[in-house]
Design a protein around this motif. Structure first.
Motif, PDB file in Angstrom:
ATOM      1  N   ASP A 155      55.628  24.481  55.948  1.00  0.00           N
ATOM      2  CA  ASP A 155      54.430  24.826  55.165  1.00  0.00           C
ATOM      3  C   ASP A 155      54.475  26.302  54.756  1.00  0.00           C
ATOM      4  O   ASP A 155      55.517  26.937  54.830  1.00  0.00           O
ATOM      5  CB  ASP A 155      53.146  24.503  55.943  1.00  0.00           C
ATOM      6  N   THR A 192      59.778  22.690  52.429  1.00  0.00           N
ATOM      7  CA  THR A 192      58.431  22.717  51.858  1.00  0.00           C
ATOM      8  C   THR A 192      57.911  24.141  51.628  1.00  0.00           C
ATOM      9  O   THR A 192      57.347  24.451  50.584  1.00  0.00           O
ATOM     10  CB  THR A 192      57.446  21.937  52.750  1.00  0.00           C
ATOM     11  N   ILE A 213      58.613  26.236  48.365  1.00  0.00           N
ATOM     12  CA  ILE A 213      57.908  26.052  47.093  1.00  0.00           C
ATOM     13  C   ILE A 213      57.110  27.319  46.758  1.00  0.00           C
ATOM     14  O   ILE A 213      57.276  27.897  45.690  1.00  0.00           O
ATOM     15  CB  ILE A 213      56.970  24.830  47.165  1.00  0.00           C
ATOM     16  N   GLU A 214      56.288  27.762  47.696  1.00  0.00           N
ATOM     17  CA  GLU A 214      55.479  28.956  47.434  1.00  0.00           C
ATOM     18  C   GLU A 214      56.346  30.212  47.350  1.00  0.00           C
ATOM     19  O   GLU A 214      56.004  31.149  46.649  1.00  0.00           O
ATOM     20  CB  GLU A 214      54.384  29.132  48.495  1.00  0.00           C
ATOM     21  N   ARG A 263      57.460  30.348  43.930  1.00  0.00           N
ATOM     22  CA  ARG A 263      56.357  30.626  43.014  1.00  0.00           C
ATOM     23  C   ARG A 263      55.977  32.099  43.037  1.00  0.00           C
ATOM     24  O   ARG A 263      55.548  32.654  42.040  1.00  0.00           O
ATOM     25  CB  ARG A 263      55.137  29.791  43.394  1.00  0.00           C
ATOM     26  N   ARG A 264      56.094  32.731  44.202  1.00  0.00           N
ATOM     27  CA  ARG A 264      55.542  34.078  44.336  1.00  0.00           C
ATOM     28  C   ARG A 264      56.575  35.187  44.290  1.00  0.00           C
ATOM     29  O   ARG A 264      56.240  36.328  43.999  1.00  0.00           O
ATOM     30  CB  ARG A 264      54.793  34.192  45.666  1.00  0.00           C
ATOM     31  N   SER A 316      57.420  16.251  47.117  1.00  0.00           N
ATOM     32  CA  SER A 316      57.359  17.707  47.121  1.00  0.00           C
ATOM     33  C   SER A 316      58.680  18.332  46.693  1.00  0.00           C
ATOM     34  O   SER A 316      58.717  19.463  46.247  1.00  0.00           O
ATOM     35  CB  SER A 316      56.976  18.199  48.515  1.00  0.00           C
TER      36      SER A 316
END
Lengths: 352, 280
Positions: free
Chosen positions: B58, B90, B93-94, B97-98, B115
């Motif tokens: 996460d 997982t 992903i962020e 993105r960041r 995902s």
């Protein structure tokens, strides 16, 4: 005349609440097709949505955002929709939800965590991306109200807009401008009950000033509450709605008095301390009943951090607007919040 | 502007500049096994250069990046995904993105997870260079050298293996310091790698597969003789990781064990000769 007005208002609100029922019964399988009106909360194994007053847990992917159109199927069980399935999700391309998403992305691209989420929470009431640990600490220290959309945000936005517009525009025009600004912000920040409350109250107060009537805060608060319940009776069970009204009521009654009693404290923290103490008088019992705990140190923690909130909100608001046009410049401005959010995070970590 | 405001703004600018300067990294390589619960996420950082191996289940990996990178550094030079299972990808992903990610080292494997599509999309918009790892490949990043030991071409041709067995395995070298990263490989693959004599003596090993008995083999430890074994594992996980057999094996060989479920992030630093555990 006065009596008739109040009597009628109370009567209609009561009627709405009593005749209001969830349109479906337990165990019934339903398909809900609606717009997402509250920001989903994300965790490792699920995302949590509120649709048509029902709490819905969905698989974490595909992600659903505030403003999206969704179709969800599931079985109603009390206030929850269980074994819910997402049948379709359509991204909202509207200007405001899009603008909100781009602002949050700008913060998340520019700063590390939890600073980015803290800023998204303070400026836009976005709590969806806050890590669970930090969220728990905010709750334990009693400062979580800062990162959920609350009336304070509206007050700050209104204050900021008044400050700018009264320089540039005529009074009457300035008030129209401020009112439009308040409601745009209300939509931008997720339209939660506390925001709607503050937006209505703010609008009433400003308009009353304009038509030359002195408004009395407590009366405005009661009218706002009744109006909201007439429009959406389901709010009577919304914790945010209840807390918002109790807190505001306590502020109106106690804050001035407490402020006078603690003149010895330095001005920077006096405001935060008296605000927090006054609000706690009403709010603490509710928190205790609902969550089984509340932090006795909360007013002190609030006093330590609350002074930084308006600064963070103004700087990141300006940085966000600039950053969408000139990313580098916006980021430089946003960096100025780093010492402030660092202090905030330090205090919350220390007491959490 | 009134003098009072001007003063506040200047004070804030000064504080920010000082904060940025004080956040400037030292001249050592740090390896952090991030506490991401049941999963893997390992950050290697040297100056402004970062290598992230896996992203955990996460967004907790973001806290780790935030803690060990200067706040103004929004670029991760290399991200390695050992294999496409949710407890490894997982969190990425962020990250995609960041952060700006220069290179993404990932095998061409399919995952049925919804995902994973989201990750692929995030990688696409990041415009990262995507490289497929292959045995024998060497990647140099500043003073850091990464030698890929697995997967071999013959393994990649077999389509029916467990995803774990395709894990990217690599040696990280920095001066005389060496670390072995093993993804989630199992005994069969370990045997194969050992047969090629490509395992060297190392200082540090990331124990395969969260300390599962289907991961570590005694031969692997004997061939690499690490001083420190790091197990990335979640508290009270449903698999019973790490398994007692593995812990006993490590103890019997006198290898120091550090677990993320017991001590949170496990951080070491090295100047290229030996290493120091920063949270003993």
């Amino acid at each position: 005349m006065k009596f008739l007005f109040w009597g009628l208002l109370f009567f209609v609100a009561l009627l709405r609440i009593l005749t209001f029922k969830t349109p479906v019964t337990d165990g019934q399988k339903v398909r809900i097709s609606t717009k997402v009106l509250q920001e989903p909360i994300r965790q490792q194994n699920y995302q949590r949505l509120v649709l048509e007053n029902l709490i819905v847990y969905l698989d974490p992917f595909p992600e659903v955002y505030y403003g999206d159109e969704v179709v969800v199927e599931g079985v109603v069980s009390q206030n929850k929709l269980v074994s819910a399935k997402l049948l379709s999700v359509k991204e909202n391309q509207g200007i405001l939800p899009n603008f909100r998403k781009r602002l949050i992305n700008f913060y998340q691209d520019s700063l590390p965590e939890p600073h980015a989420s803290l800023i998204a929470g303070i400026t836009l009431g976005s709590k969806g991306s806050l890590g669970k640990d930090f969220w728990d600490k905010l709750k334990n220290t009693g400062v979580v109200h800062v990162v959920v959309a609350s009336g304070t945000n509206i007050t700050l936005v209104a204050g900021f807009l008044v400050g700018i517009t009264t320089f540039l525009l005529k009074r009457r025009l300035a008030i129209v401008f401020v009112l439009v600004g308040i409601w745009l912000y209300a939509v931008l920040s997720g339209f939660d009950a506390p925001i709607v409350r503050a937006a209505i109250m703010g609008s009433l107060v400003f308009t009353a000033q304009e038509v030359g009537r002195l408004s009395q805060s407590f009366r405005v608060l009661v009218i706002t509450g009744l109006l909201m319940l007439i429009i959406k009776p389901a709010w009577i069970r919304d914790l945010g709605f209840i807390l918002s009204f109790v807190a505001t009521g306590s502020l109106i009654v106690f804050q001035e008095r407490i402020n006078k009693k603690i003149q010895i404290l330095p001005a920077v923290i006096r405001e935060g301390m008296s605000t927090s103490l006054a609000a706690q008088i009403g709010v603490a019992p509710i928190l205790f009943v609902t969550f089984g705990s509340f932090n006795i140190l909360s007013p002190i923690i609030n006093a330590l951090v609350l002074w930084s909130v308006p600064l963070i909100m103004v700087i990141s608001g300006v940085a966000g607007l600039v950053g969408l046009l000139f990313p580098f410049l916006g980021r430089m401005i946003l960096y100025l919040t780093y010492p402030l959010t660092s202090w905030f995070v330090f205090v919350v970590d220390f007491f959490g | 502007m009134r003098p009072k405001y001007l003063f506040s703004v200047l004070a804030l600018i000064t504080l920010t500049v000082w904060g940025a300067v004080l956040a400037y990294p030292d001249k050592k390589l740090h390896i952090i096994a991030c506490d991401v619960g049941q999963g893997d996420a390992i950050l290697a950082t040297y100056g402004n250069l970062q290598i992230l191996t896996d992203g955990g289940p996460d967004n907790k990996v973001l806290e780790c990046l935030s803690k060990y990178m200067p706040f103004w550094d929004r670029e991760v030079e290399l991200v390695i995904l050992t294999h496409p299972q949710a407890d490894h990808f997982t969190g990425l992903i962020e990250v995609f993105r960041r952060y700006k990610v220069d290179t993404f080292l990932v095998s061409k494997l399919n995952s049925s997870a919804r995902s994973y599509e989201v990750l692929e999309k995030a990688v696409g918009s990041n415009q990262s260079r995507v490289v497929n790892p292959k045995e024998g490949m060497v990647i140099r990043l500043g003073l850091i050298q990464i030698e890929i030991l697995h997967p071999s071409e013959s393994i990649l041709e077999q389509k029916s293996l467990d995803l774990n067995d395709y894990s990217t395995v690599y040696n990280l070298k920095f001066g005389d310091f060496e670390a072995l990263f093993t993804g989630d490989i199992g005994p069969k693959i370990i045997e194969e790698i050992l047969a090629k004599n490509s395992i060297e003596l190392v200082d540090y090993i990331k124990i395969p597969h969260h300390g599962s008995r289907n991961g570590t083999a005694l031969e692997l430890l004997k061939a690499s003789m690490p001083k420190l074994a790091v197990i990335s594992v979640g508290k009270d996980n449903s698999y019973g990781h790490p398994h007692q057999e593995v812990l006993k094996m490590l103890k019997d060989l006198g290898i120091q064990i550090k677990r993320t479920d017991e001590m949170g992030d496990v951080e070491i630093e090295t100047d290229g000769r030996g290493f120091k555990l920063l949270n003993p």
